[in-house]
Every structure is written in C-alpha cells, then in structure tokens.
Design a protein around this motif. Structure first.
Motif, PDB file in Angstrom:
ATOM      1  N   GLU A 117       0.826  -1.205   0.000  1.00  0.00           N
ATOM      2  CA  GLU A 117       0.000   0.000   0.000  1.00  0.00           C
ATOM      3  C   GLU A 117       0.861   1.256   0.000  1.00  0.00           C
ATOM      4  OE1 GLU A 117      -2.543  -0.548   3.333  1.00  0.00           O
ATOM      5  OE2 GLU A 117      -3.521  -2.298   2.457  1.00  0.00           O
ATOM      6  N   LEU A 118       2.005   1.185   0.694  1.00  0.00           N
ATOM      7  CA  LEU A 118       2.929   2.316   0.691  1.00  0.00           C
ATOM      8  C   LEU A 118       3.533   2.514  -0.700  1.00  0.00           C
ATOM      9  CD1 LEU A 118       4.171   4.370   2.741  1.00  0.00           C
ATOM     10  CD2 LEU A 118       6.076   2.776   2.982  1.00  0.00           C
ATOM     11  N   ALA A 119       3.748   1.394  -1.413  1.00  0.00           N
ATOM     12  CA  ALA A 119       4.369   1.449  -2.736  1.00  0.00           C
ATOM     13  C   ALA A 119       3.481   2.119  -3.772  1.00  0.00           C
ATOM     14  CB  ALA A 119       4.737   0.041  -3.193  1.00  0.00           C
ATOM     15  N   GLU A 145       2.362   4.126  17.179  1.00  0.00           N
ATOM     16  CA  GLU A 145       1.743   2.928  16.618  1.00  0.00           C
ATOM     17  C   GLU A 145       0.665   3.336  15.628  1.00  0.00           C
ATOM     18  OE1 GLU A 145       0.087  -1.393  18.228  1.00  0.00           O
ATOM     19  OE2 GLU A 145       0.290   0.299  19.611  1.00  0.00           O
ATOM     20  N   THR A 146       0.710   2.734  14.456  1.00  0.00           N
ATOM     21  CA  THR A 146      -0.259   3.067  13.416  1.00  0.00           C
ATOM     22  C   THR A 146      -1.089   1.835  13.102  1.00  0.00           C
ATOM     23  OG1 THR A 146      -0.488   4.008  11.192  1.00  0.00           O
ATOM     24  CG2 THR A 146       1.341   2.500  11.541  1.00  0.00           C
ATOM     25  N   PRO A 147      -2.359   2.010  12.756  1.00  0.00           N
ATOM     26  CA  PRO A 147      -3.216   0.840  12.532  1.00  0.00           C
ATOM     27  C   PRO A 147      -2.771   0.053  11.298  1.00  0.00           C
ATOM     28  CG  PRO A 147      -4.523   2.847  12.826  1.00  0.00           C
ATOM     29  CD  PRO A 147      -3.105   3.275  12.652  1.00  0.00           C
ATOM     30  N   LEU A 148      -2.869  -1.235  11.376  1.00  0.00           N
ATOM     31  CA  LEU A 148      -2.740  -2.055  10.188  1.00  0.00           C
ATOM     32  C   LEU A 148      -3.960  -1.795   9.316  1.00  0.00           C
ATOM     33  CD1 LEU A 148      -1.593  -5.337  11.939  1.00  0.00           C
ATOM     34  CD2 LEU A 148      -0.174  -3.925  10.449  1.00  0.00           C
ATOM     35  N   SER A 149      -3.791  -1.781   8.027  1.00  0.00           N
ATOM     36  CA  SER A 149      -4.887  -1.433   7.133  1.00  0.00           C
ATOM     37  C   SER A 149      -5.975  -2.498   7.138  1.00  0.00           C
ATOM     38  CB  SER A 149      -4.368  -1.244   5.710  1.00  0.00           C
ATOM     39  OG  SER A 149      -3.989  -2.496   5.172  1.00  0.00           O
ATOM     40  N   ILE A 150      -7.129  -2.103   6.673  1.00  0.00           N
ATOM     41  CA  ILE A 150      -8.235  -3.056   6.542  1.00  0.00           C
ATOM     42  C   ILE A 150      -7.831  -4.195   5.615  1.00  0.00           C
ATOM     43  CG2 ILE A 150     -10.588  -3.341   5.658  1.00  0.00           C
ATOM     44  CD1 ILE A 150     -11.166  -0.494   6.586  1.00  0.00           C
ATOM     45  N   SER A 151      -7.084  -3.874   4.572  1.00  0.00           N
ATOM     46  CA  SER A 151      -6.627  -4.904   3.636  1.00  0.00           C
ATOM     47  C   SER A 151      -5.701  -5.911   4.322  1.00  0.00           C
ATOM     48  CB  SER A 151      -5.901  -4.265   2.449  1.00  0.00           C
ATOM     49  OG  SER A 151      -6.768  -3.437   1.706  1.00  0.00           O
ATOM     50  N   SER A 152      -4.817  -5.421   5.175  1.00  0.00           N
ATOM     51  CA  SER A 152      -3.911  -6.318   5.900  1.00  0.00           C
ATOM     52  C   SER A 152      -4.683  -7.276   6.788  1.00  0.00           C
ATOM     53  CB  SER A 152      -2.920  -5.507   6.745  1.00  0.00           C
ATOM     54  OG  SER A 152      -2.027  -4.769   5.939  1.00  0.00           O
ATOM     55  N   SER A 188      -6.727 -17.864  16.512  1.00  0.00           N
ATOM     56  CA  SER A 188      -7.455 -16.650  16.876  1.00  0.00           C
ATOM     57  C   SER A 188      -6.729 -15.425  16.352  1.00  0.00           C
ATOM     58  CB  SER A 188      -7.590 -16.534  18.400  1.00  0.00           C
ATOM     59  OG  SER A 188      -8.334 -17.612  18.922  1.00  0.00           O
ATOM     60  N   LEU A 189      -7.492 -14.485  15.863  1.00  0.00           N
ATOM     61  CA  LEU A 189      -6.973 -13.174  15.484  1.00  0.00           C
ATOM     62  C   LEU A 189      -7.674 -12.132  16.326  1.00  0.00           C
ATOM     63  CD1 LEU A 189      -6.955 -13.393  11.577  1.00  0.00           C
ATOM     64  CD2 LEU A 189      -5.055 -13.813  13.139  1.00  0.00           C
ATOM     65  N   ASP A 190      -6.929 -11.374  17.079  1.00  0.00           N
ATOM     66  CA  ASP A 190      -7.497 -10.330  17.922  1.00  0.00           C
ATOM     67  C   ASP A 190      -6.676  -9.064  17.802  1.00  0.00           C
ATOM     68  OD1 ASP A 190      -9.716 -11.287  20.167  1.00  0.00           O
ATOM     69  OD2 ASP A 190      -8.522 -12.938  19.401  1.00  0.00           O
ATOM     70  N   MET A 191      -7.314  -7.947  18.103  1.00  0.00           N
ATOM     71  CA  MET A 191      -6.619  -6.677  18.098  1.00  0.00           C
ATOM     72  C   MET A 191      -6.364  -6.221  19.525  1.00  0.00           C
ATOM     73  SD  MET A 191      -6.243  -6.270  14.917  1.00  0.00           S
ATOM     74  CE  MET A 191      -5.431  -4.662  15.008  1.00  0.00           C
ATOM     75  N   ASP A 192      -5.115  -5.993  19.850  1.00  0.00           N
ATOM     76  CA  ASP A 192      -4.738  -5.348  21.111  1.00  0.00           C
ATOM     77  C   ASP A 192      -4.403  -3.917  20.744  1.00  0.00           C
ATOM     78  OD1 ASP A 192      -3.464  -4.272  23.316  1.00  0.00           O
ATOM     79  OD2 ASP A 192      -2.541  -6.150  23.891  1.00  0.00           O
ATOM     80  N   GLY A 193      -5.383  -3.030  20.870  1.00  0.00           N
ATOM     81  CA  GLY A 193      -5.209  -1.675  20.359  1.00  0.00           C
ATOM     82  C   GLY A 193      -5.088  -1.735  18.845  1.00  0.00           C
ATOM     83  N   LYS A 194      -3.948  -1.301  18.314  1.00  0.00           N
ATOM     84  CA  LYS A 194      -3.710  -1.310  16.866  1.00  0.00           C
ATOM     85  C   LYS A 194      -2.843  -2.488  16.437  1.00  0.00           C
ATOM     86  CE  LYS A 194      -3.980   3.732  16.894  1.00  0.00           C
ATOM     87  NZ  LYS A 194      -3.239   4.999  16.703  1.00  0.00           N
ATOM     88  N   CYS A 195      -2.579  -3.378  17.357  1.00  0.00           N
ATOM     89  CA  CYS A 195      -1.668  -4.499  17.111  1.00  0.00           C
ATOM     90  C   CYS A 195      -2.464  -5.779  16.889  1.00  0.00           C
ATOM     91  CB  CYS A 195      -0.730  -4.657  18.307  1.00  0.00           C
ATOM     92  SG  CYS A 195       0.316  -6.112  18.251  1.00  0.00           S
ATOM     93  N   LEU A 196      -2.044  -6.556  15.900  1.00  0.00           N
ATOM     94  CA  LEU A 196      -2.673  -7.840  15.613  1.00  0.00           C
ATOM     95  C   LEU A 196      -2.018  -8.929  16.461  1.00  0.00           C
ATOM     96  CD1 LEU A 196      -4.569  -9.626  13.872  1.00  0.00           C
ATOM     97  CD2 LEU A 196      -2.690  -9.809  12.212  1.00  0.00           C
ATOM     98  N   ILE A 197      -2.846  -9.691  17.174  1.00  0.00           N
ATOM     99  CA  ILE A 197      -2.361 -10.798  17.995  1.00  0.00           C
ATOM    100  C   ILE A 197      -2.838 -12.105  17.379  1.00  0.00           C
ATOM    101  CG2 ILE A 197      -2.321 -11.866  20.286  1.00  0.00           C
ATOM    102  CD1 ILE A 197      -1.024  -9.145  20.292  1.00  0.00           C
ATOM    103  N   ILE A 198      -1.901 -12.997  17.105  1.00  0.00           N
ATOM    104  CA  ILE A 198      -2.238 -14.310  16.575  1.00  0.00           C
ATOM    105  C   ILE A 198      -2.094 -15.318  17.707  1.00  0.00           C
ATOM    106  CG2 ILE A 198      -1.658 -16.088  14.887  1.00  0.00           C
ATOM    107  CD1 ILE A 198      -0.327 -12.682  14.233  1.00  0.00           C
ATOM    108  N   GLY A 199      -3.147 -16.103  17.932  1.00  0.00           N
ATOM    109  CA  GLY A 199      -3.121 -17.048  19.030  1.00  0.00           C
ATOM    110  C   GLY A 199      -3.549 -18.441  18.617  1.00  0.00           C
TER     111      GLY A 199
END
Length: 565
Positions: A298-300, A514-521, A539-550
């Motif tokens: 997305e940055l590209a 900390e910046t949010p991961l995009s909706i696409s991500s 499991s995929l969860d959001m801790d604030g703006k961070c993605l947690i994989i469990g």
C-alpha cells in the motif's frame, strides 16, 4: 517447613482469591534501557496500578510487564486424581536461608489464572473469524487442550500449597482414580504436569535432591513420542535436569545458550523442508508475512523508490511474496525496490537469500537490488552503512529480531537510535507475544510452559500425519528454546520475549507512534485462516492497533506497524 516459607505460600492462596486484574511490574524502564529486578511488594497492601511512565529500577536484566487475571474455570469443582505422590517441601533447616520477596511465588503462580480467556480480554475488538471456544473441550469425546491441562494442574498445585502443614517437610497428596468429568488420559496428563510443577518449585527452592526424585516420575510418565502433554513434559524435564546439573556444578556453565541461539538462527536461514511443511499446515507465519507486506504494498502505491532495511532476513520468503505482489499490482509505478539485509553472522547465507531474490525479481521484470551490511557487533551499525538516499521511502522490517537484544540493553538502545536517525516512513515489527524475560525462574518457567504447550498442541493438530517434521520441530527448535529459557541464566539466556505493551512503552521513548494495520492487511489475515484446516483453533485479535495471533487460549505472536513523530 520454615515460618517464612509457610507464610509466603499461604499468601499465594490469599491473593489468588482476589478478583480483578493484576499487573506484575516488570518492564523495560524509561531513561536508559536499564533492566529491572523482581519487585518486592509490601505485605500489608499490594498496588497493581498502571503507570503511564515506567519507573526506572536498577538491575542487570530487561524485564517484563505481566497482566494476570484471577478467574479460572474448571471442569470439576471437586478435583481429585487417583494416585499417591510424594511432594517434598522446604525443610526448617532451609528456613534460615535468605527468603525471596513475598510477591515472587504469588505473582508466579497467579500466571496460571491468566490463561483461561486471555485473548477474549485483550483490549479492542476481535476480528470476526471462527474462534476456538473453551467450552468445546468439555465435551465427553473431546480431549482437553494442552494448556487447559496445564491450568488444571496449576490449580491443583496451588491447592496443594494451601493444604501444606506447618510441621511437615514432606506431604503426601492423595489422588482419586480420575476427575469425575475428565477422560482417563486427561486425568493422567494433569497428574504428570503436577509432578513437573512440583519439581520446578523444588528447583526454585534449591531442593535439588527432592526435585530429581520428582523428575524421575516425570521421566517415567513422559515421552518424546507420546501425546502433546507427555512430549511437553519430556522436554521440560530434560531442561530442569540440565539446570540442576549447572546449579550443583556437575556441569560448568558455558556459551551453550548463545550457541543454541546461533544454531536455531542458522537453521532458519535456508528454506528447509521442515519450515515449509509447518507453514503449509500452521497459518501463523504466513499471516504475519502477508499482513506485513500488504502494508508495504500500500505504501508502494504512492512511492517510486522503496528501500527496505531488514533485520534478521532469514530465508527471505516475505520478500518473495512482496516482489510477487508488486509485480502483480497494475497500479504500481515503482521504479526501484531495494532491500538491505543487516546481519552479524551467516554472511554467506544472507548472500544466498539475496541471489534468490534477485533472480526472482528479474523473472518478473521488477527493478530490484539487494545489499548486505555485515557488522561484527550491532553497536557498530551506523546510519552511513545503510546507504539511505533522500529520494527513497524507507521501511524497517523486523521479525523476531529485537527480542535477541533484550539481554543487551546497550545494543538495543544503539539500534533504536540508528533506526530513528534514518527516519523511516514505516516500521513493521513482529514479535513473540510472551513474557519470558523475567529474572525470576518460576515466572519464566510458567510462561514458557504455556507458550510451548500451545505449540505442542498445535503440532498435534496440524501435523498429525507428518511425524518426521513434527519430531524435528520439537526436538530441535522447541527443545532448544525450552532448554535456554529454563536451564540458563544471565547472558547465557539468549531466548527472551516481552509482550506488546512493553514494546509500546519502549518505542514511545524514541518518538514512535503505533499506526493501525490497514483493513486490507487484516482482511488478508482473516482470509489466510479460512484456508487452513486447523484455522478454527487459531485466533486473530486486536490489542489496540496491534494484531495478535493465538492458538486456542494462548496468544503467540504480535504484528504491529509504527511511524515516527
């Protein structure tokens, strides 16, 4: 048993009955990256308030923050197991030794309580995907998860401590034949983990003869080819015996920990069949790679030249995915993609990775260059070595690298100053979501037990038809990590991790936002899980703006994105 030890153990039970969130104040300190010792809590009043600015404490290690919760759900209110086992406790002769702070054991054993629904209690909203529900494991025909077994064994061990008598140095704990609501193999697994916890407690109290007797039971009941709990206990028992040998000077501490880390890192530098086999069945690694490169893609779309500075590039699969994604992007007007790999060892392996990426990019007609920056010590890295040009958009990519510097705070500080000096537009950070950096042995042991318990459980589910690669993962990668965390101390303890809240406090000192991961991500992450047969247990969860994989109840990895003020 000495009065001080008895008082300390009773305090464990009193605290466990408390409701609410508890924070163990181990953190990366503000100011210089100094490290903390375990905090001694006053007996009359324990304060677990969160402070916006971390305190500066003096110690030789970077420690952790740990949030625990005092609720646990058991399949049975009357927990009894059917076997007689002798548990040795500290004798009155040992009471004269210097006692540890009362918060030591209480904070440690409360970690058992935390893992019941940790993912559900993360701040923020979960991503809507099929999620593991603990209630499912209570079905008669379904075996409990490994970490559910650990929690039950931990609860039983706490109950044992509560019933310890003041005038006894040896207590006999009677078990009935089975938990009324558990299958026979689950009850057996609870028993073996109980033995393991008791032996770790004795190692911590330096009652090594007692610990060895308990470990003999563990070794009799465990196996490297048994069920996940048996395999977990097998490797943890080996690590505890290794620790006893070093503590009793049967073995002289060496550079074993550093060498183990180097062996693991070396093994991950090439595209090996075991790693590929795991990635095909276990989605965590692919989720992190895909969600991370999506942010760069997305940055590209708005850049002509992108320069990625990669720490711990390993085999570089994520860059292959990025090159493919950029080549497929019809609206991408990228004129040049440059990757600079920074390393302190394995130069030839890094160059092999670079050659593969160059060849792949050429096959897709993507303008690409690859540079290698080797330094003997990360302290030697400076801005000039990275060759950043003014017309480049700079991205820093760090996967499981910063943790390697937790035991070397001067190097971690130095690296962060260099990163800040090059003013990257984005920094992608993937780390292990676990508290395994505490100087307190029992804290590390329990955190590692849950973390690796989830991994042994996941391999059982995801690689049940691939015994060869499963065995390699456990006997080499997992065993090395377990042994280093459990058996080594100080600078030899190379495997260290802290949770995302610790990294937030640390990054804030360097002006990182900390910046949010995009909706696409996030959509990419969700799509990945649906394509895996074991995805329902992830499991995929959001801790604030961070993605947690469990995996089931246990957080395993975090992915976060950062910009600079």
């Amino acid at each position: 048993m000495g009065e001080g030890i008895l008082k300390k153990r009773k305090l464990i039970i009193e605290e466990i009955s408390e409701e609410g969130r508890v924070t163990q104040e181990d953190s990366i300190a503000s100011g210089n990256v100094t490290c903390e010792e375990e905090i001694e809590m006053p007996e009359k009043e324990m304060s677990f308030e969160h402070h916006d600015e971390p305190r500066v404490l003096q110690s030789d290690e970077v420690c952790l923050l740990d949030d625990t919760n005092s609720d646990i759900e058991s399949p049975s209110s009357d927990i009894e197991i059917g076997k007689s086992v002798v548990i040795m406790t500290k004798t009155s002769n040992a009471a004269s030794k210097e006692e540890k702070p009362c918060a030591f054991q209480s904070a440690s054993f409360k970690l058992f309580i935390d893992y019941g629904n940790r993912l559900k209690k993360i701040h923020g909203k979960p991503i809507t995907v099929p999620k593991y529900e603990p209630e499912r494991v209570k079905m008669v025909d379904q075996k409990l998860s490994t970490n559910a077994i650990i929690r039950l064994a931990g609860k039983k061990f706490i109950q044992f401590l509560e019933t310890s008598s003041e005038d006894l140095s040896m207590n006999c704990l009677l078990f009935s034949e089975a938990f009324s609501s558990l299958k026979k193999e689950d009850a057996r697994d609870v028993e073996i983990v109980f033995y393991l916890l008791a032996s770790a407690d004795q190692v911590d109290q330096k009652q090594f003869d007692h610990a060895r007797m308990l470990l003999e039971h563990c070794e009799e009941l465990s196996s490297c080819v048994g069920d996940p709990v048996q395999r977990l206990v097998y490797y943890f028992s080996k690590a505890l015996n290794e620790k006893i040998d070093q503590e009793t000077m049967r073995k002289t501490p060496s550079n074993l920990g550093i060498k183990q880390l180097q062996d693991v890192e070396e093994g991950m530098m090439t595209v090996n069949s075991t790693a590929l086999a795991l990635n095909k069945v276990f989605p965590a690694c692919y989720i992190i790679q895909l969600a991370g490169i999506q942010a760069i893609v997305e940055l590209a779309s708005e850049a002509k030249k992108i320069h990625i500075i990669d720490f711990a590039i390993k085999a570089g699969q994520h860059h292959s995915m990025l090159i493919q994604a950029l080549a497929d992007e019809s609206e991408c007007h990228l004129e040049h993609l440059k990757v600079t790999a920074v390393g302190t060892a394995s130069k030839s392996k890094i160059e092999e990775t670079g050659n593969r990426l160059i060849s792949f990019a050429q096959s897709l007609s993507l303008p690409f260059s690859f540079n290698v920056v080797m330094v003997d010590d990360i302290l030697d890295l400076d801005e000039g070595l990275l060759s950043v040009n003014s017309d480049e958009i700079v991205v820093v990519y760090s996967t499981y690298f910063l943790r390697s510097l937790l035991g070397q705070p001067d190097r971690l500080e130095s690296l962060m100053r260099v990163i800040r000096s090059i003013k990257p537009s984005l920094m992608i950070v993937a780390e292990v979501e676990s508290n395994r950096n505490s100087p307190v042995f029992v804290n590390r042991f329990i955190e590692a037990l849950f973390f690796f318990g989830a991994h042994f459980d996941s391999l059982e589910d995801c690689m049940k038809n691939d015994e060869s690669n499963k065995s390699i993962m456990e006997s080499f990668y997992f065993s090395t990590g377990i042994n280093n965390i459990v058996a080594t101390e100080g600078q030899q303890r190379a495997f260290r991790e802290v949770k995302i809240e610790v990294w937030r406090a640390f990054f804030d000192r360097f002006g990182m936002l900390e910046t949010p991961l995009s909706i696409s991500s996030l959509a990419q992450a969700k799509a990945v899980i649906k394509n895996y047969s074991c995805g329902r247990s992830c499991s995929l969860d959001m801790d604030g703006k961070c993605l947690i994989i469990g995996w089931k109840e246990t957080p395993l990895y975090s992915l976060s994105a950062w910009t600079f003020k």
